[in-house]
Motif scaffolding. Sequence first.
Motif, PDB file in Angstrom:
ATOM      1  N   SER A 152       0.793  -1.106   0.029  1.00 17.99           N
ATOM      2  CA  SER A 152       0.080  -0.168   0.037  1.00 17.99           C
ATOM      3  C   SER A 152       0.825   1.088   0.007  1.00 17.99           C
ATOM      4  N   LEU A 153       2.129   1.246   0.531  1.00 15.93           N
ATOM      5  CA  LEU A 153       2.836   2.332   0.522  1.00 15.93           C
ATOM      6  C   LEU A 153       3.460   2.587  -0.670  1.00 15.93           C
ATOM      7  N   ASP A 154       3.473   1.660  -1.821  1.00 12.09           N
ATOM      8  CA  ASP A 154       3.573   2.075  -2.981  1.00 12.09           C
ATOM      9  C   ASP A 154       2.590   3.032  -3.817  1.00 12.09           C
ATOM     10  N   VAL A 155       1.483   2.755  -3.425  1.00 14.48           N
ATOM     11  CA  VAL A 155       0.286   3.785  -3.970  1.00 14.48           C
ATOM     12  C   VAL A 155       0.424   5.162  -3.017  1.00 14.48           C
ATOM     13  N   PHE A 156       0.845   5.244  -1.815  1.00 19.13           N
ATOM     14  CA  PHE A 156       0.587   6.313  -0.915  1.00 19.13           C
ATOM     15  C   PHE A 156       2.224   6.578  -0.519  1.00 19.13           C
ATOM     16  N   PRO A 157       3.113   6.985  -1.279  1.00 16.36           N
ATOM     17  CA  PRO A 157       4.332   7.004  -0.809  1.00 16.36           C
ATOM     18  C   PRO A 157       4.456   8.145   0.126  1.00 16.36           C
ATOM     19  N   ILE A 158       3.610   9.379   0.293  1.00 16.61           N
ATOM     20  CA  ILE A 158       3.887  10.206   1.472  1.00 16.61           C
ATOM     21  C   ILE A 158       3.699   9.635   2.787  1.00 16.61           C
ATOM     22  N   PHE A 159       3.052   8.409   2.894  1.00 16.56           N
ATOM     23  CA  PHE A 159       2.985   7.727   4.090  1.00 16.56           C
ATOM     24  C   PHE A 159       4.276   7.125   4.704  1.00 16.56           C
ATOM     25  N   ARG A 160       5.109   7.107   3.812  1.00 19.83           N
ATOM     26  CA  ARG A 160       6.675   6.558   4.179  1.00 19.83           C
ATOM     27  C   ARG A 160       7.633   7.875   4.224  1.00 19.83           C
ATOM     28  N   SER A 161       7.120   8.844   5.246  1.00 19.08           N
ATOM     29  CA  SER A 161       7.516   9.946   5.778  1.00 19.08           C
ATOM     30  C   SER A 161       7.774  10.036   7.199  1.00 19.08           C
ATOM     31  N   VAL A 162       8.896  10.733   7.637  1.00 23.75           N
ATOM     32  CA  VAL A 162       8.925  11.249   9.254  1.00 23.75           C
ATOM     33  C   VAL A 162       8.884  12.576   9.327  1.00 23.75           C
ATOM     34  N   LEU A 163       8.509  13.159  10.494  1.00 22.60           N
ATOM     35  CA  LEU A 163       8.399  14.621  10.675  1.00 22.60           C
ATOM     36  C   LEU A 163       9.676  14.999  11.341  1.00 22.60           C
ATOM     37  N   LYS A 164      10.308  16.089  10.874  1.00 16.46           N
ATOM     38  CA  LYS A 164      11.489  16.764  11.269  1.00 16.46           C
ATOM     39  C   LYS A 164      11.219  18.123  11.199  1.00 16.46           C
ATOM     40  N   HIS A 165      12.128  19.099  11.897  1.00 13.77           N
ATOM     41  CA  HIS A 165      12.033  20.396  11.761  1.00 13.77           C
ATOM     42  C   HIS A 165      13.191  20.993  11.756  1.00 13.77           C
ATOM     43  N   GLY A 166      13.427  22.452  11.114  1.00 15.45           N
ATOM     44  CA  GLY A 166      14.469  23.229  11.105  1.00 15.45           C
ATOM     45  C   GLY A 166      14.464  24.395  11.468  1.00 15.45           C
ATOM     46  N   LEU A 167      14.981  25.235  11.487  1.00 14.93           N
ATOM     47  CA  LEU A 167      15.057  26.557  12.309  1.00 14.93           C
ATOM     48  C   LEU A 167      13.734  27.383  12.123  1.00 14.93           C
ATOM     49  N   PHE A 168      13.237  27.139  11.124  1.00 11.64           N
ATOM     50  CA  PHE A 168      11.956  27.895  10.777  1.00 11.64           C
ATOM     51  C   PHE A 168      10.617  27.251  10.609  1.00 11.64           C
ATOM     52  N   TRP A 169      10.838  25.890  10.219  1.00 14.91           N
ATOM     53  CA  TRP A 169       9.412  25.123   9.744  1.00 14.91           C
ATOM     54  C   TRP A 169       9.687  23.752   9.951  1.00 14.91           C
ATOM     55  N   TYR A 170       8.414  22.830  10.011  1.00 16.91           N
ATOM     56  CA  TYR A 170       8.560  21.505  10.046  1.00 16.91           C
ATOM     57  C   TYR A 170       8.583  20.992   8.717  1.00 16.91           C
TER      58      TYR A 170
END
Length: 424
Positions: A52-70
Amino acid sequence: MSQKSADWTRLDNAAKIFPPTSNKQDTKVFRFACQLSEWVDRDILQQATERSLDVFPIFRSVLKHGLFWYYLEKTELVPVVEPEYRPPCGQIYDPSSRNLLFEVSCYRNRINLEVYHSLTDGTGALQFLKTLVCNYLAIKYPPLKEDLLSEIEYDASVSERDEDSFSKYYDPHHSAKRTKSRKSCQLKGLRVPEGRLKIIEGIMPVKEVLQLAKSYNTTLTVMLTSMMLIAFAEEIPLRQKKKPVILSVPVNLRNYFQSETARNFFGVIQVGYNFSQGPGTLEDVIACVKEEFKRELTAEQLGARMAALSKAEHNYVARAVPLVIKDLILWTADTISESYTAGSISNIGKIDLPEAAKPFVKRFDVFVSTDKLQACVCSYGGELTVSFTSAFRSTNVQKHFFRQLTQAGIPVEIQSNKLEDDLQ
């Protein structure tokens, strides 16, 4: 680093509120569950999840942050399907860990999909779960593969699924008459232990509920919202009765703006009723709610709300503000906004599957984390399920809500979870 990099993407406008406001009581996680007619094979569910991840690649993400945004960063992490090991809507996002923003688990005949709200909304999660279930059945029953997967085909390109539709439809010149905000009555009382939710579900024949709504010349969503307002009013202390009872109602913006995104694309409206100024009958509450829905649910009004909420992120000065200050501002704004609603009701709508899948699927339901009280509504087959999650020990609002339905002749089957304190 370019924003057009294939490896990362900024959070959409709706997603930005969740990282600074998540906590153990309100994890900003929601659960979609699918009950099969047979026990789940965990090994096959693992294969189906990866497909299912092949159809929804956005689900294979982690949440990170920089100085100004996530931002969401692509990862090679593989989700591991586990037996259900904790209460619904447990914490997924941990700023100190690099982990996926969704989990798949199973218990007996139930498949659970839990998602952190910064990744997607209910529509995106439901599309993923439907794809997951059909992949599961296709692996387990190979002769059905073509019928299952041809019908569930998600008719959108990868770029369309990953699209930030808030940015696409942002119009800085879009404005509409804004409704004056009102502070709401609030529920009070003992709370359940931190990290737990009181869950009560009512399961009923959808046809009979639709007929009841028709008898009031309204929609199912308007009627159930009105019943929930009345249920809240039964529990509001007399000293608070001068304030209206107001509920937030999430709105799927895909119904008003062309979008196939698998990310967040929803808005929220507030609807309420002042029981100190009206008779409080179901007929009168429905009339008021119906009018508010008519006024708020237009492309023009929703577009104006979207523009107002997106304006700051398109302001170059605001974008230069460090993330730690943005988080504080968002947390403060969210805390203030809590006083304007007593709870929430969300109608996911009718869930459909390919014909080949229907003999194997009994029911869907959905729960949402909350530090107040929230109802989620969905239907599948001939059943309508209303699922309440609550941070309060008292279940009186839920009782008042379902009693209105049973008194109208609707048969309701009640199910509930057990908290440790309930067993003492």
